[in-house]
Structures are given as structure tokens and as C-alpha cells.
Design an enzyme around this catalytic site. Structure first.
Site, PDB file in Angstrom:
ATOM      1  N   HIS A  64       0.828  -1.209   0.000  1.00  0.00           N
ATOM      2  CA  HIS A  64       0.000   0.000   0.000  1.00  0.00           C
ATOM      3  C   HIS A  64       0.864   1.262   0.000  1.00  0.00           C
ATOM      4  O   HIS A  64       0.564   2.226  -0.705  1.00  0.00           O
ATOM      5  CB  HIS A  64      -0.926  -0.031   1.222  1.00  0.00           C
ATOM      6  N   ASP A  65       1.937   1.250   0.770  1.00  0.00           N
ATOM      7  CA  ASP A  65       2.835   2.414   0.834  1.00  0.00           C
ATOM      8  C   ASP A  65       3.467   2.734  -0.515  1.00  0.00           C
ATOM      9  O   ASP A  65       3.818   3.879  -0.777  1.00  0.00           O
ATOM     10  CB  ASP A  65       3.956   2.182   1.856  1.00  0.00           C
TER      11      ASP A  65
END
Length: 167
Positions: A64-65
Site C-alpha cells: 500500500h505504501d
């Protein structure tokens, strides 16, 4: 205020960089979920493959990052993020939510459920979708260099309140 001379010490540039880096890492560590190195507003990973104790949960957060996003105050795809948090692509949010749901284990499962609840229900900053205009796809790569984004709006109570207070 007067500082006694015995309390002052000169340090080399290398020592100063070491302490500055240590302070920065400590601050980031305090903003990550216990047992992870990627879940939170910072990360304490030493490399892209460095994961915390909750490896499956951490893997979701790491992916996600690194997903498509628009940082606060920046413009991308013709959309300006006027909020105080990073805005994520809706496809990334969907993958992240499912990844968190798929995490199991006596301790790791509930930790992932808590991250999901806080991130999507409380934080819930909303996301954006990118549409490609007709004929806008690259014949060579299939990419959409002139995509246009639309914002979904906040989905969580915390983001809505903070963005209203700061906007």
C-alpha cells in the site's frame, strides 16, 4: 537560560548525523503499529524486504505504501489534493482492504482487523479513480499518460473532521 560549560560537547559531523538519524527513526517507529515496520504514517524498515513480526500484515502495508497516490498539497491527473493526508488510488485501497481481510492468525488477524477499522472507518480519507479519455491509451505500453482523476470524498469520520477544520 544559562547552560553550564561541562554540559556542552562538540561533536563531529558523523556523530551529529548518527544522532539525527536515530532521532528520525525513533519518531517514525512511534508512528507505526506494534509488530510492523510499514503500517502507520512512517516506516522503520531498513530495506524493501524488511518486515516486522506480523509479516502478512506488514506486507499489506508495504504494498500500500508503494501504491499510486497524490501527496497532500500536490496535483496529479488534474486533481489537487487539498487535504492534509496523502490521497490513494481507489484500486490500491480496494487491494489493501482485501489484503487486510485475508490476514489470519491468533494475534495477526485481530491486528489486521484493527488496522482496517482505523484506516478505513476512522481515517477514511477517500480515494481517487483515474479514467483514460477515449483514444488516450498508449499503443506501445497500454498506459494512460493523460488520465483524469475524480475524488470519491472522505469515508471516515476523522478525515472529514480534520479536513473541514483545516479547510
Amino acid at each position: 537560560m544559562h547552560t553550564p560549560k561541562h554540559a556542552i560537547r562538540r561533536m563531529s559531523k558523523g556523530e551529529m548525523e548518527f544522532f539525527e538519524g536515530r532521532c528520525q527513526r525513533m519518531g517514525e517507529a512511534e508512528r507505526t503499529v506494534w509488530g510492523t515496520k510499514w503500517c502507520g504514517s512512517g516506516n522503520e524498515a531498513t530495506s524493501g524486504i524488511d518486515l516486522g513480526y506480523f509479516k502478512n500484515l506488514d506486507s499489506c502495508c508495504r504494498t500500500h505504501d508503494h501504491c499510486d497516490n497524490i501527496p497532500a498539497g500536490e496535483t496529479k491527473y488534474g486533481l489537487t489534493n487539498e487535504g492534509i493526508y496523502t490521497m490513494m488510488n481507489c484500486k490500491c485501497e480496494s487491494v489493501f482492504k482485501q489484503c487486510l481481510k485475508d490476514v489470519t492468525g491468533v494475534f495477526e488477524g485481530p491486528a489486521a482487523a484493527a488496522v482496517r477499522k482505523i484506516y478505513f472507518d476512522l481515517y477514511g480519507n477517500g480515494c481517487y479513480s483515474v479514467q483514460c479519455p477515449a483514444g488516450g491509451r498508449s499503443a506501445r505500453t497500454g498506459g494512460c499518460p493523460n488520465g483524469v482523476a475524480t475524488y470519491t470524498g472522505e469515508t471516515g469520520y476523522g478525515a472529514w473532521l480534520l479536513n473541514k477544520a483545516n479547510g
